[in-house]
Motif scaffolding. Structure first.
Motif, PDB file in Angstrom:
ATOM      1  N   ASN A  98      29.024  20.058   4.927  1.00 37.54           N
ATOM      2  CA  ASN A  98      30.055  20.264   3.921  1.00 37.54           C
ATOM      3  C   ASN A  98      29.435  20.791   2.629  1.00 37.54           C
ATOM      4  OD1 ASN A  98      31.678  19.077   1.484  1.00 37.54           O
ATOM      5  ND2 ASN A  98      33.125  19.333   3.171  1.00 37.54           N
ATOM      6  N   ALA A  99      29.899  21.930   2.170  1.00 32.40           N
ATOM      7  CA  ALA A  99      29.271  22.603   1.040  1.00 32.40           C
ATOM      8  C   ALA A  99      29.277  21.756  -0.226  1.00 32.40           C
ATOM      9  CB  ALA A  99      29.955  23.941   0.771  1.00 32.40           C
ATOM     10  N   GLN A 100      30.358  21.005  -0.462  1.00 34.90           N
ATOM     11  CA  GLN A 100      30.399  20.222  -1.690  1.00 34.90           C
ATOM     12  C   GLN A 100      29.443  19.030  -1.652  1.00 34.90           C
ATOM     13  OE1 GLN A 100      34.877  20.255  -1.801  1.00 34.90           O
ATOM     14  NE2 GLN A 100      34.496  20.614  -3.967  1.00 34.90           N
ATOM     15  N   SER A 101      29.296  18.412  -0.491  1.00 36.42           N
ATOM     16  CA  SER A 101      28.274  17.375  -0.353  1.00 36.42           C
ATOM     17  C   SER A 101      26.887  17.968  -0.560  1.00 36.42           C
ATOM     18  CB  SER A 101      28.363  16.724   1.031  1.00 36.42           C
ATOM     19  OG  SER A 101      29.479  15.879   1.136  1.00 36.42           O
ATOM     20  N   HIS A 156      21.959  18.878  -3.887  1.00 26.12           N
ATOM     21  CA  HIS A 156      21.077  19.837  -4.563  1.00 26.12           C
ATOM     22  C   HIS A 156      20.950  19.508  -6.044  1.00 26.12           C
ATOM     23  CE1 HIS A 156      21.621  23.256  -1.364  1.00 26.12           C
ATOM     24  NE2 HIS A 156      21.016  22.190  -0.884  1.00 26.12           N
ATOM     25  N   ARG A 157      22.053  19.121  -6.676  1.00 21.96           N
ATOM     26  CA  ARG A 157      22.004  18.768  -8.098  1.00 21.96           C
ATOM     27  C   ARG A 157      21.086  17.577  -8.340  1.00 21.96           C
ATOM     28  NH1 ARG A 157      24.534  21.536 -12.581  1.00 21.96           N
ATOM     29  NH2 ARG A 157      25.319  23.397 -11.533  1.00 21.96           N
ATOM     30  N   LEU A 158      21.186  16.591  -7.487  1.00 24.44           N
ATOM     31  CA  LEU A 158      20.328  15.419  -7.640  1.00 24.44           C
ATOM     32  C   LEU A 158      18.859  15.783  -7.423  1.00 24.44           C
ATOM     33  CD1 LEU A 158      22.499  12.737  -5.790  1.00 24.44           C
ATOM     34  CD2 LEU A 158      22.167  12.973  -8.276  1.00 24.44           C
ATOM     35  N   LEU A 162      15.759  15.427 -10.057  1.00 23.17           N
ATOM     36  CA  LEU A 162      14.581  14.632  -9.730  1.00 23.17           C
ATOM     37  C   LEU A 162      13.296  15.444  -9.809  1.00 23.17           C
ATOM     38  CD1 LEU A 162      16.095  12.711  -6.700  1.00 23.17           C
ATOM     39  CD2 LEU A 162      15.141  11.612  -8.751  1.00 23.17           C
ATOM     40  N   PHE A 163      13.358  16.705  -9.407  1.00 23.45           N
ATOM     41  CA  PHE A 163      12.155  17.552  -9.334  1.00 23.45           C
ATOM     42  C   PHE A 163      12.411  18.881 -10.030  1.00 23.45           C
ATOM     43  CE2 PHE A 163      12.367  14.899  -5.467  1.00 23.45           C
ATOM     44  CZ  PHE A 163      11.244  14.111  -5.682  1.00 23.45           C
ATOM     45  N   PRO A 164      12.567  18.857 -11.366  1.00 22.27           N
ATOM     46  CA  PRO A 164      12.949  20.069 -12.100  1.00 22.27           C
ATOM     47  C   PRO A 164      11.907  21.177 -12.068  1.00 22.27           C
ATOM     48  CG  PRO A 164      12.334  18.314 -13.618  1.00 22.27           C
ATOM     49  CD  PRO A 164      12.397  17.694 -12.262  1.00 22.27           C
ATOM     50  N   LYS A 209      23.784  11.027 -18.337  1.00 27.06           N
ATOM     51  CA  LYS A 209      23.351  12.419 -18.261  1.00 27.06           C
ATOM     52  C   LYS A 209      24.423  13.370 -17.740  1.00 27.06           C
ATOM     53  CE  LYS A 209      18.347  11.933 -17.662  1.00 27.06           C
ATOM     54  NZ  LYS A 209      17.196  12.336 -16.787  1.00 27.06           N
ATOM     55  N   GLY A 210      25.050  13.001 -16.619  1.00 33.11           N
ATOM     56  CA  GLY A 210      25.928  13.985 -16.020  1.00 33.11           C
ATOM     57  C   GLY A 210      26.969  13.406 -15.085  1.00 33.11           C
ATOM     58  N   LEU A 211      27.937  14.243 -14.745  1.00 30.01           N
ATOM     59  CA  LEU A 211      28.985  13.945 -13.783  1.00 30.01           C
ATOM     60  C   LEU A 211      28.925  14.963 -12.663  1.00 30.01           C
ATOM     61  CD1 LEU A 211      32.006  13.483 -16.255  1.00 30.01           C
ATOM     62  CD2 LEU A 211      30.519  11.681 -15.340  1.00 30.01           C
ATOM     63  N   LEU A 212      29.012  14.499 -11.420  1.00 25.10           N
ATOM     64  CA  LEU A 212      29.061  15.357 -10.242  1.00 25.10           C
ATOM     65  C   LEU A 212      30.381  15.063  -9.550  1.00 25.10           C
ATOM     66  CD1 LEU A 212      25.414  14.783  -8.910  1.00 25.10           C
ATOM     67  CD2 LEU A 212      26.188  16.442 -10.610  1.00 25.10           C
TER      68      LEU A 212
END
Length: 338
Positions: free
Chosen positions: A76-79, A84-86, A90-92, A262-265
């Motif tokens: 599922n693309a949204q999952s 990917h965001r997480l 974690l590893f910028p 920090k953020g909302l997903l």
């Protein structure tokens, strides 16, 4: 750099989940013939009706809910975009761009294969409570069974042996029976998370705790949460807000904005570029089509800038029939610096 520049992610979330949950509500709380749909009169009442509408559902059905067919988080693309965001947080300093793009292509191919298989078999895909309908979805899923976990294995291998100085704290609203968390774990992401999953359904939390006895799963209602301001780095929400009255949706979204540091997903399965929300009460549930502009404005006013991605806009990138839901959107918000 926006998500359109980094990853071209075709696919979408939850094929006609509104129809699915309509069937769920009908099977557990049938209305009198000809009775008009009703909805809670207050947010306090809505807290109770939301909980009661799920309370009698079969735990085994809940354990399968939103983890098969088009809803399978492996494809599922949204999952995938949420994971990917997480990973990027974690590893910028690491470049996972090629792997991420390849995984989105994997999503597109798998979704196309499911479309073709369901058409050949004459089976309507969706998310179902009945054993018969769930068995039909599993039959369709045989089309990708041999390769649906390819990127689960690749990510687990890629992330193995890595360390982080500090785990990322994540709170997931309406986590179900660890629906997406089970793939945070299988993909090797969970080891880097300080994760809490909440759900208003006791059976979901029992299922989640059975699967992951060492993980913090709690029965909570998103309309009134005990967590402190900015107490989690990220709040993650999959396909929840459309099922609430607009007042309750805004209250729950306000809770997410309050709690996230920090953020909302956020993902949505019924959203449109309309100026106003389309409110559709269905007995004890709602199946609202949310206005992208109104939701984005609300998040930006309370939290910070939003990157809104309409999944259907990205389908052509891979030339596959990758989107089954043109109303699917994802939003990624970053807290404004004080």
């Amino acid at each position: 750099m926006g998500i359109f520049d980094r990853v071209a992610p075709p696919g979408s979330r939850r094929r006609d989940a509104a129809r699915t949950l309509r069937n769920t509500v009908r099977s557990t709380r049938p209305a009198a013939a000809g009775a008009p749909p009703s909805r809670p009169q207050t947010v306090e009442q809505e807290k109770q009706t939301l909980k009661s509408s799920w309370a009698s559902l079969d735990p085994d059905a809940l354990d399968d809910y939103l983890v098969s067919g088009f809803q399978n988080p492996q494809i599922n693309a949204q999952s995938i975009l949420t994971r990917h965001r997480l990973i990027r947080e974690l590893f910028p300093d690491d470049d996972f761009g090629e792997l991420m793009r390849d995984e989105i292509e994997h999503s597109a191919r798998a979704t196309t294969a499911l479309h073709e298989r369901s058409s050949d078999l004459g089976i309507t895909m969706g998310t179902f409570v009945s054993k018969t309908r769930r068995a039909e979805v599993r039959k369709v899923n045989e089309a990708i069974a041999d390769w649906q976990d390819d990127y689960e294995k690749k990510w687990a291998s890629t992330l193995a042996g890595r360390t982080v100085e500090r785990k990322l704290s994540v709170l997931e609203f309406a986590c179900g029976s660890a629906n997406d968390y089970r793939y945070f774990d299988a993909y090797g992401i969970a080891q880097f998370l300080d994760y809490t999953g909440i759900d208003l359904n006791d059976n979901n939390i029992v299922n989640a705790r059975r699967r992951y006895p060492g993980v913090d799963f709690q029965v909570q209602n998103v309309l009134d949460l005990p967590f402190g301001d900015r107490s989690y780095d990220y709040v993650v929400v999959f396909d929840l807000f459309e099922h609430m009255s607009i007042e309750a949706m805004e209250q729950a979204l306000g809770e997410a904005c309050r709690i996230a540091r920090k953020g909302l997903l956020l993902t949505f399965f019924l959203m449109a570029d309309n100026p106003d929300h389309e409110v559709r009460p269905k007995r004890t549930y709602f199946f609202n089509t949310l206005s992208r502009a109104k939701v984005q404005e609300l998040v930006e006013s309370r939290f910070g800038p939003v990157e809104a991605v309409r999944i259907g806009d990205l389908v052509d990138e891979y030339g596959e029939r990758a989107s089954y839901n043109p109303r699917a959107w994802s939003m990624f918000a970053t807290r404004r610096q004080d």
